[in-house]
Design a protein around this motif. Structure first.
Motif, short mmCIF file in Angstrom:
data_model
loop_
_atom_site.label_atom_id
_atom_site.label_comp_id
_atom_site.label_asym_id
_atom_site.label_seq_id
_atom_site.Cartn_x
_atom_site.Cartn_y
_atom_site.Cartn_z
N LYS A 167 0.84 -1.19 0.00
CA LYS A 167 0.00 0.00 0.00
C LYS A 167 0.88 1.24 0.00
CE LYS A 167 -4.11 1.96 2.15
NZ LYS A 167 -4.78 2.24 0.88
N LEU A 168 0.40 2.25 -0.73
CA LEU A 168 1.10 3.53 -0.81
C LEU A 168 0.39 4.52 0.11
CD1 LEU A 168 3.31 5.00 -2.50
CD2 LEU A 168 1.58 5.37 -4.26
N TRP A 169 1.17 5.23 0.93
CA TRP A 169 0.58 6.17 1.89
C TRP A 169 1.37 7.47 1.84
CZ3 TRP A 169 -3.67 4.69 4.84
CH2 TRP A 169 -4.15 5.67 5.72
N LYS A 170 0.66 8.60 1.82
CA LYS A 170 1.35 9.88 1.72
C LYS A 170 1.02 10.76 2.92
CE LYS A 170 1.78 13.74 -1.51
NZ LYS A 170 3.19 13.98 -1.19
N PHE A 171 2.06 11.36 3.51
CA PHE A 171 1.85 12.37 4.56
C PHE A 171 2.28 13.73 4.04
CE2 PHE A 171 2.21 8.66 7.47
CZ PHE A 171 1.01 8.84 8.13
N PRO A 172 1.53 14.80 4.34
CA PRO A 172 0.28 14.77 5.09
C PRO A 172 -0.83 14.04 4.34
CG PRO A 172 0.58 16.93 4.08
CD PRO A 172 1.84 16.16 3.86
N ASP A 173 -1.70 13.35 5.13
CA ASP A 173 -2.90 12.75 4.57
C ASP A 173 -3.97 13.84 4.59
OD1 ASP A 173 -5.26 11.47 4.00
OD2 ASP A 173 -5.19 10.10 5.72
N ARG A 174 -4.20 14.43 3.42
CA ARG A 174 -5.07 15.63 3.36
C ARG A 174 -6.55 15.29 3.40
NH1 ARG A 174 -1.51 20.17 0.08
NH2 ARG A 174 0.46 19.04 0.08
N THR A 175 -6.91 14.00 3.52
CA THR A 175 -8.33 13.63 3.45
C THR A 175 -9.06 13.75 4.78
OG1 THR A 175 -7.90 11.27 3.94
CG2 THR A 175 -7.80 11.94 1.62
N THR A 176 -8.35 13.75 5.90
CA THR A 176 -9.01 13.81 7.21
C THR A 176 -9.29 15.27 7.58
OG1 THR A 176 -6.98 14.06 8.50
CG2 THR A 176 -7.62 11.81 7.91
N PRO A 177 -10.13 15.52 8.60
CA PRO A 177 -10.34 16.92 9.05
C PRO A 177 -9.02 17.62 9.41
CG PRO A 177 -12.02 15.50 10.00
CD PRO A 177 -11.06 14.58 9.30
N ILE A 178 -8.14 16.94 10.11
CA ILE A 178 -6.83 17.55 10.44
C ILE A 178 -6.06 17.81 9.14
CG2 ILE A 178 -4.56 17.11 11.51
CD1 ILE A 178 -6.08 15.45 13.67
N GLY A 179 -6.11 16.84 8.22
CA GLY A 179 -5.42 16.99 6.94
C GLY A 179 -5.96 18.14 6.11
N GLN A 180 -7.25 18.40 6.24
CA GLN A 180 -7.83 19.52 5.49
C GLN A 180 -7.34 20.86 6.03
OE1 GLN A 180 -12.06 18.61 5.51
NE2 GLN A 180 -11.63 16.69 4.42
N THR A 181 -7.15 20.93 7.34
CA THR A 181 -6.58 22.16 7.92
C THR A 181 -5.14 22.33 7.46
OG1 THR A 181 -8.00 21.89 9.85
CG2 THR A 181 -6.12 23.37 10.09
N ILE A 182 -4.39 21.22 7.44
CA ILE A 182 -3.00 21.28 6.96
C ILE A 182 -2.98 21.75 5.50
CG2 ILE A 182 -0.99 19.86 6.34
CD1 ILE A 182 -1.65 18.09 8.80
N ASN A 183 -3.90 21.22 4.70
CA ASN A 183 -3.97 21.62 3.30
C ASN A 183 -4.26 23.12 3.15
OD1 ASN A 183 -4.06 20.98 0.39
ND2 ASN A 183 -6.20 21.60 0.59
N ALA A 184 -5.18 23.61 3.97
CA ALA A 184 -5.51 25.05 3.92
C ALA A 184 -4.27 25.88 4.27
CB ALA A 184 -6.66 25.36 4.87
N TYR A 185 -3.49 25.40 5.21
CA TYR A 185 -2.26 26.08 5.62
C TYR A 185 -1.23 26.05 4.48
CZ TYR A 185 2.11 26.98 8.11
OH TYR A 185 3.34 27.49 8.50
N LEU A 186 -1.02 24.88 3.90
CA LEU A 186 0.00 24.75 2.85
C LEU A 186 -0.34 25.54 1.59
CD1 LEU A 186 0.88 20.93 3.13
CD2 LEU A 186 2.39 22.86 3.70
N THR A 187 -1.65 25.66 1.31
CA THR A 187 -2.07 26.40 0.11
C THR A 187 -2.29 27.88 0.42
OG1 THR A 187 -4.34 25.70 0.55
CG2 THR A 187 -3.09 24.37 -1.02
N ASN A 188 -1.80 28.31 1.57
CA ASN A 188 -1.87 29.72 1.98
C ASN A 188 -3.29 30.26 2.12
OD1 ASN A 188 1.03 30.32 2.09
ND2 ASN A 188 0.95 29.93 -0.12
N ASN A 189 -4.22 29.37 2.45
CA ASN A 189 -5.58 29.83 2.72
C ASN A 189 -5.86 29.99 4.20
OD1 ASN A 189 -6.80 30.04 0.04
ND2 ASN A 189 -6.32 27.86 -0.10
N GLN A 190 -4.91 29.61 5.02
CA GLN A 190 -5.07 29.75 6.46
C GLN A 190 -3.72 29.98 7.11
OE1 GLN A 190 -7.50 26.65 8.20
NE2 GLN A 190 -6.76 27.10 10.26
N GLU A 191 -3.69 30.87 8.10
CA GLU A 191 -2.47 31.11 8.87
C GLU A 191 -2.55 30.33 10.17
OE1 GLU A 191 0.25 32.63 7.74
OE2 GLU A 191 -0.90 32.83 5.88
N LEU A 192 -1.44 29.80 10.62
CA LEU A 192 -1.40 29.09 11.90
C LEU A 192 -0.04 29.33 12.54
CD1 LEU A 192 -3.00 25.65 11.00
CD2 LEU A 192 -3.64 27.01 12.99
#
Ligand code: NYM
Ligand code: MG
Length: 217
Positions: free
Chosen positions: A41-66
């Motif tokens: 199985k192939l697994w990628k981190f960050p896993d952007r599919t979970t609620p936590i991952g969606q926040t990480i995605n928003a941060y990485l795409t510059n849509n959210q500051e943290l």
């Protein structure tokens, strides 16, 4: 006991800076192992599919500051939340090919100026990989590969710092033998051949070993 028949999967980790060929090689290894009949199985981190991952995605795409420490802990939480699943797969005999992990977690945060020992704390006790295939490439070379992308961190001077943190982390790692540095400047095919060989040996050698839930302990 019956340990002779027990076979677990191998935890193969790809690490490195952005644009070093990690995902390309992880995909090729996955296809190779799958086509030769391995359970993989192939697994990628960050896993952007979970609620936590969606926040990480928003941060990485510059849509959210943290705050730097807050995002660091979210990347770590994103690994902890997948631990039960990854553990079950390995115990069930599936080999995992993982694209980034806690080593990226520490290196990117250290590059921002956070303390290395502080950064390692939240990931202590996670599964330890069986090998870290480090895709080693100079920033000049990675830049030539069509340039960096649009996400946060994908800037030359930041990447230079990430490279430095990776080597600092390796030096401090108690299990130095896990790290396998590959010259990522080689052709995709040559790298793939080496990675296949390393992986087949590893799958054979670690199938009888217990899982290691002792990262940085
Ligand atoms: N990244 C990734 C971190 O800063 N901390 C982490 O714990 C992990 C797993 O996310 N530039 C950063 C490194 C990457 C970015 O990953 C997205 P990718 O592999 O480029 O999609
Ligand atoms: Mg990237």
């Amino acid at each position: 006991t019956n340990t002779a028949t027990y076979k677990r999967g191998a935890f193969i980790l790809f690490e490195g800076c952005d644009r070093t060929g990690k995902s390309t090689q992880a995909n090729k290894l996955f296809e190779y192992l799958q086509s030769t009949g391995h359970s993989v199985k192939l697994w990628k981190f960050p896993d952007r599919t979970t609620p936590i991952g969606q926040t990480i995605n928003a941060y990485l795409t510059n849509n959210q500051e943290l705050d730097d420490k807050a995002i660091h802990l979210l990347f770590s939480a994103n690994r902890w939340e997948s631990l039960p699943k990854l553990k079950n797969l390995l115990l069930g005999g599936t080999t995992l090919i993982v694209d980034r992990y806690a080593y990226s977690g520490v290196s990117y945060s250290v590059a921002k100026g956070l303390d290395l020992d502080w950064c390692r704390c939240p990931d202590i006790g996670l599964l330890r990989p069986d090998i870290i295939i480090f895709m080693d490439l100079s920033i000049e070379e990675s830049e030539k590969r069509g340039g960096f992308g649009e996400e946060r961190y994908e800037k030359k001077n930041f990447q230079e710092k990430v490279c430095k943190s990776f080597s600092q982390l390796k030096q401090k790692d108690d299990d130095d033998s896990l790290w396998k540095f590959l010259d990522a400047k080689q052709s995709v095919e040559r790298l793939h051949e080496q990675i296949v060989k390393i992986s087949l040996d590893l799958i054979e050698n670690c199938s009888q070993l217990p899982l290691k839930e002792d990262l940085w302990k």
